[in-house]
Design a protein around this motif. Structure first.
Motif, PDB file in Angstrom:
ATOM      1  N   HIS A  65      47.824  74.045-115.240  1.00 18.79           N
ATOM      2  CA  HIS A  65      46.497  73.505-114.908  1.00 18.79           C
ATOM      3  C   HIS A  65      46.493  71.987-115.057  1.00 18.79           C
ATOM      4  CE1 HIS A  65      41.839  74.118-115.439  1.00 18.79           C
ATOM      5  NE2 HIS A  65      42.146  73.300-114.458  1.00 18.79           N
ATOM      6  N   HIS A 102      47.543  78.988-116.819  1.00 19.70           N
ATOM      7  CA  HIS A 102      46.458  78.600-117.726  1.00 19.70           C
ATOM      8  C   HIS A 102      46.613  79.301-119.075  1.00 19.70           C
ATOM      9  CE1 HIS A 102      43.723  77.221-114.384  1.00 19.70           C
ATOM     10  NE2 HIS A 102      44.382  78.136-113.703  1.00 19.70           N
ATOM     11  N   ASP A 115      45.515  72.581-120.167  1.00 21.51           N
ATOM     12  CA  ASP A 115      46.322  73.773-120.449  1.00 21.51           C
ATOM     13  C   ASP A 115      47.462  73.926-119.425  1.00 21.51           C
ATOM     14  OD1 ASP A 115      43.849  74.309-118.833  1.00 21.51           O
ATOM     15  OD2 ASP A 115      44.737  76.278-118.563  1.00 21.51           O
ATOM     16  N   HIS A 122      41.059  69.573-117.707  1.00 17.97           N
ATOM     17  CA  HIS A 122      41.766  70.604-118.480  1.00 17.97           C
ATOM     18  C   HIS A 122      43.255  70.281-118.594  1.00 17.97           C
ATOM     19  CE1 HIS A 122      38.623  74.050-118.109  1.00 17.97           C
ATOM     20  NE2 HIS A 122      38.054  72.874-118.319  1.00 17.97           N
TER      21      HIS A 122
HETATM   22 ZN   LIG Z   1      43.066  76.198-117.114  1.00 17.53          ZN
END
Ligand SMILES: [Zn+2]
Length: 197
Positions: A150, A30, A166, A164
């Motif tokens: 992620h 992340h 990332d 998400h």
């Molecule tokens: Zn994340």
């Protein structure tokens, strides 16, 4: 599986699930969406721990910055970082932003973060029995062991995540995996140097 990697400071996150896991198969990468500077890892760890106002409904096992690594959740407990994969996952948060360019991922701060993270990643692989190598979303969904972003968990479990993306499209995966491979090599040679005792 050892819950704590003893070489790192530990600041317990407020929100996580006690699990008593004996194994974990997946390392999830992340970005914190916070600056790549000294103090960021500790600041986010304190935020997870409720020391900076109300704790978020989120946590990760480790926070990595250019200056230090902080553990926030024991490896045998489940952190709340990647819905769909939390039960088998180990989350590593990195100082920095998913929107970073390739150039920004190559600066000195990023390099320090990636080197710290790669060493940590190798240590987790040994402690938890995670396989080296990056997984596709389909492999994540199939429950294979390895490393992913992620975003790969979001793609594998689109109904569970929060969308998400990332660590972002320019995260230097090849360089990172090469650093992990180097770190695994030096852990192995150190173990050999100890004579197996
Ligand atoms: Zn994340």
């Amino acid at each position: 599986m050892q819950g704590l990697l003893e070489q790192y400071p530990f600041i317990q996150a407020s929100n996580y699930t006690r699990a008593g896991r004996t194994t974990a198969g997946l390392i999830v990468i992340h970005t914190m969406e916070a600056p790549e500077k000294p103090g960021t890892a500790r600041g986010v760890a304190e935020w997870f721990g409720g020391k900076r106002g109300a704790a978020p409904q989120a946590s990760a096992h480790f926070c990595v910055g250019p200056d230090e690594v902080i553990q926030c959740v024991r490896l045998d407990d489940v952190a709340w970082h990647a819905p769909g994969a939390n039960r088998v996952g180990i989350g590593i948060e990195h100082a920095g932003f998913a929107a970073q360019t390739a150039e920004q991922w190559a600066d000195a701060s990023s390099q320090a973060i990636l080197e710290r993270s790669a060493k940590l990643c190798a240590e987790i692989m040994r402690a938890a029995g995670v396989s080296p190598g990056r997984l596709t979303p389909a492999q994540v969904k199939a429950g294979m062991s390895g490393i992913c972003g992620h975003i790969d968990v979001t793609k594998a479990f689109p109904d569970e995540g929060h969308g998400h993306t990332d660590p972002g499209p320019n995260f230097p995966w090849d360089r990172y995996l090469a650093l992990v491979s180097d770190a695994l090599g030096s852990l192995a040679s150190r173990a050999q140097g100890n004579g197996g005792g």
